[in-house]
Design a protein around this motif. Sequence first.
Motif, mmCIF file in Angstrom:
data_model
loop_
_atom_site.group_PDB
_atom_site.id
_atom_site.type_symbol
_atom_site.label_atom_id
_atom_site.label_comp_id
_atom_site.label_asym_id
_atom_site.label_seq_id
_atom_site.Cartn_x
_atom_site.Cartn_y
_atom_site.Cartn_z
ATOM 1 N N LEU A 161 0.822 -1.206 0.000
ATOM 2 C CA LEU A 161 0.000 0.000 0.000
ATOM 3 C C LEU A 161 0.858 1.258 0.000
ATOM 4 O O LEU A 161 0.618 2.196 -0.775
ATOM 5 C CB LEU A 161 -0.938 -0.019 1.210
ATOM 6 N N GLN A 162 1.894 1.290 0.820
ATOM 7 C CA GLN A 162 2.773 2.454 0.844
ATOM 8 C C GLN A 162 3.520 2.611 -0.486
ATOM 9 O O GLN A 162 3.689 3.733 -0.985
ATOM 10 C CB GLN A 162 3.777 2.338 1.994
ATOM 11 N N SER A 163 3.961 1.495 -1.067
ATOM 12 C CA SER A 163 4.665 1.565 -2.354
ATOM 13 C C SER A 163 3.788 2.159 -3.435
ATOM 14 O O SER A 163 4.240 2.985 -4.241
ATOM 15 C CB SER A 163 5.134 0.166 -2.767
ATOM 16 N N SER A 164 2.527 1.760 -3.454
ATOM 17 C CA SER A 164 1.606 2.293 -4.469
ATOM 18 C C SER A 164 1.374 3.785 -4.266
ATOM 19 O O SER A 164 1.284 4.545 -5.241
ATOM 20 C CB SER A 164 0.284 1.526 -4.431
ATOM 21 N N CYS A 165 1.294 4.213 -3.014
ATOM 22 C CA CYS A 165 1.097 5.644 -2.729
ATOM 23 C C CYS A 165 2.302 6.461 -3.193
ATOM 24 O O CYS A 165 2.148 7.527 -3.816
ATOM 25 C CB CYS A 165 0.879 5.855 -1.230
ATOM 26 N N TRP A 166 3.507 5.974 -2.882
ATOM 27 C CA TRP A 166 4.704 6.737 -3.228
ATOM 28 C C TRP A 166 4.958 6.734 -4.726
ATOM 29 O O TRP A 166 5.473 7.722 -5.277
ATOM 30 C CB TRP A 166 5.910 6.195 -2.467
ATOM 31 N N LEU A 167 4.609 5.654 -5.424
ATOM 32 C CA LEU A 167 4.763 5.639 -6.876
ATOM 33 C C LEU A 167 3.823 6.651 -7.525
ATOM 34 O O LEU A 167 4.212 7.382 -8.442
ATOM 35 C CB LEU A 167 4.489 4.238 -7.419
ATOM 36 N N LEU A 168 2.593 6.721 -7.031
ATOM 37 C CA LEU A 168 1.651 7.729 -7.527
ATOM 38 C C LEU A 168 2.176 9.129 -7.241
ATOM 39 O O LEU A 168 2.144 10.015 -8.112
ATOM 40 C CB LEU A 168 0.287 7.526 -6.876
ATOM 41 N N PHE A 169 2.667 9.351 -6.029
ATOM 42 C CA PHE A 169 3.192 10.649 -5.634
ATOM 43 C C PHE A 169 4.347 11.068 -6.544
ATOM 44 O O PHE A 169 4.425 12.210 -7.015
ATOM 45 C CB PHE A 169 3.638 10.573 -4.174
ATOM 46 N N ALA A 170 5.259 10.136 -6.810
ATOM 47 C CA ALA A 170 6.406 10.443 -7.671
ATOM 48 C C ALA A 170 5.957 10.787 -9.086
ATOM 49 O O ALA A 170 6.486 11.714 -9.722
ATOM 50 C CB ALA A 170 7.366 9.259 -7.697
ATOM 51 N N THR A 171 4.960 10.053 -9.592
ATOM 52 C CA THR A 171 4.454 10.314 -10.939
ATOM 53 C C THR A 171 3.833 11.703 -11.040
ATOM 54 O O THR A 171 4.072 12.444 -12.004
ATOM 55 C CB THR A 171 3.409 9.245 -11.321
ATOM 56 N N VAL A 172 3.056 12.082 -10.037
ATOM 57 C CA VAL A 172 2.398 13.393 -10.050
ATOM 58 C C VAL A 172 3.437 14.506 -9.896
ATOM 59 O O VAL A 172 3.346 15.546 -10.559
ATOM 60 C CB VAL A 172 1.336 13.479 -8.944
ATOM 61 N N CYS A 173 4.424 14.293 -9.042
ATOM 62 C CA CYS A 173 5.468 15.317 -8.859
ATOM 63 C C CYS A 173 6.198 15.606 -10.158
ATOM 64 O O CYS A 173 6.490 16.764 -10.486
ATOM 65 C CB CYS A 173 6.457 14.863 -7.787
#
Length: 484
Positions: free
Chosen positions: A79-91
């Motif tokens: 769950l944390q990995s999916s959140c951070w991957l989304l965050f990195a993509t948006v950044c």
Amino acid sequence: MLTRKYWYIIFPATAILWILFKRCYPFPDFFTDSYTYIQAAADHNAISYRPIGYSLFLRLLHAVGHSDTLLVTVQFLLLQSSCWLLFATVCRSCDLGVRVQVLIAAFLVLNPLVYYISNYVSSDALFIALSLFWVTSLMRSMAAPTWRGLVIQWILLLGIFYTRYVALFYPLAAGIGYCWLRRGWWFRLAAISGSVLVVAASVGCTRALTQAQTGAATFSAFSGWQMANNALHIYPWLPVDSTGLPPATLPLAGYVDRYFSRDGPIRNQNPPRSTTGYMWERSSPLHEYFDDYRRVHSDLRQGQDTAQLPYFTAWNRVAPVFSQYGYFLFRRHPLAFGRYYLLPSAKSFFLSPLDVFNTYLDGKKEIDPIARNWFDWRGSRPWVCSATLQGRVCAPFPWLSLLVTLAFGVVAAMFVLKKEIRDRYPAFTGCLRVAGIYLGVNICFNVFASPSVYRYQVLPLILLVIFTCCGFFVVTYRKQQSHV
């Protein structure tokens, strides 16, 4: 993206918080669905009351080790990995300022919902993680569509479907997003067709397995029960026109009429909100019909001429009748269905009850034997720092979801109305478009399908917080250079 010094803080902080959380909650959390998943995993079932994917996930981790801590920690990491991957993509799509990145990062690290949802023996954490991976992959396709990206989306979609049947609406969300792909029409057609075929093939395979094992040609008996439950909300309020009912549903209509002739006046005095009570109350017309169906019918394939049908077999066999009956009432009385079910369901979606988040173990004192045997526990009474603490911690979040939803609506409206903002940040606009489509279709599907509880809102909240913060930054931060 955040500089390296921030990651040196974020990763250790996340690990420390998870360790502290597990010190307070050393055992996983359970509710009714948890034992259904474990039972299906223990029996190596090919189908169950719920989608079988999470039970397969339990079996996979069980082969590695029987530790409950291993299970919930893997869920937390996914769950944390999916959140951070989304965050990195948006950044990368909008070159966020450091302050906004720190704000979002703090939310991802400190959000207690992620810790609590990961600690459940339930499909929720796995479903959220796979869905965020899928949404992120779809966003990346908007900027750089490739066949490899499509294959990844289809694989993720297959996993999501077998984790939760809400994936039925994912091809629709993807299809709308694919209209903006920067490739030829043939690529867009292949993308849409592939998503539809993945879900259609999964539905067909599940239906075939269900028919072979129970004699019912349905892929989700739960959906049939749910549709009948939803449609029954109109009965206390108006005489229902049952003229033209499908012949197979006429016996069920008799049970419904008798039930509301007996209990209708009481329900009018205390009108229920959108609820799943008709599915679970033993006195409901659905269960009265179900119980009599079990007594009257026998499983001739097993030579049981007088014995009751097994519960699971009967649960599946009555579902097509329930589905026909529910859809008939919906089509015959669409306005009443909208007023007495959809509107209350929408209210429960936008301000959802905490449900299982209220109390550890859903208020029970002991863990069922099936879970104790699965995890090789000796005792049945788990230690917890406080059974009611999570209810107090999570209590503000339904209101937070409502406020962030309204804020996201403002951000989305700004992008729709102001072309210069879209032109300045085309990559972020593509990501925002995907998030908006997903959230919009998710609202429509969930309001129609089932009254909502707050564990269904954890995924939307993550998307809403990230894109609302980023959207306000993009709208208010004026830069002369364009962002691609």
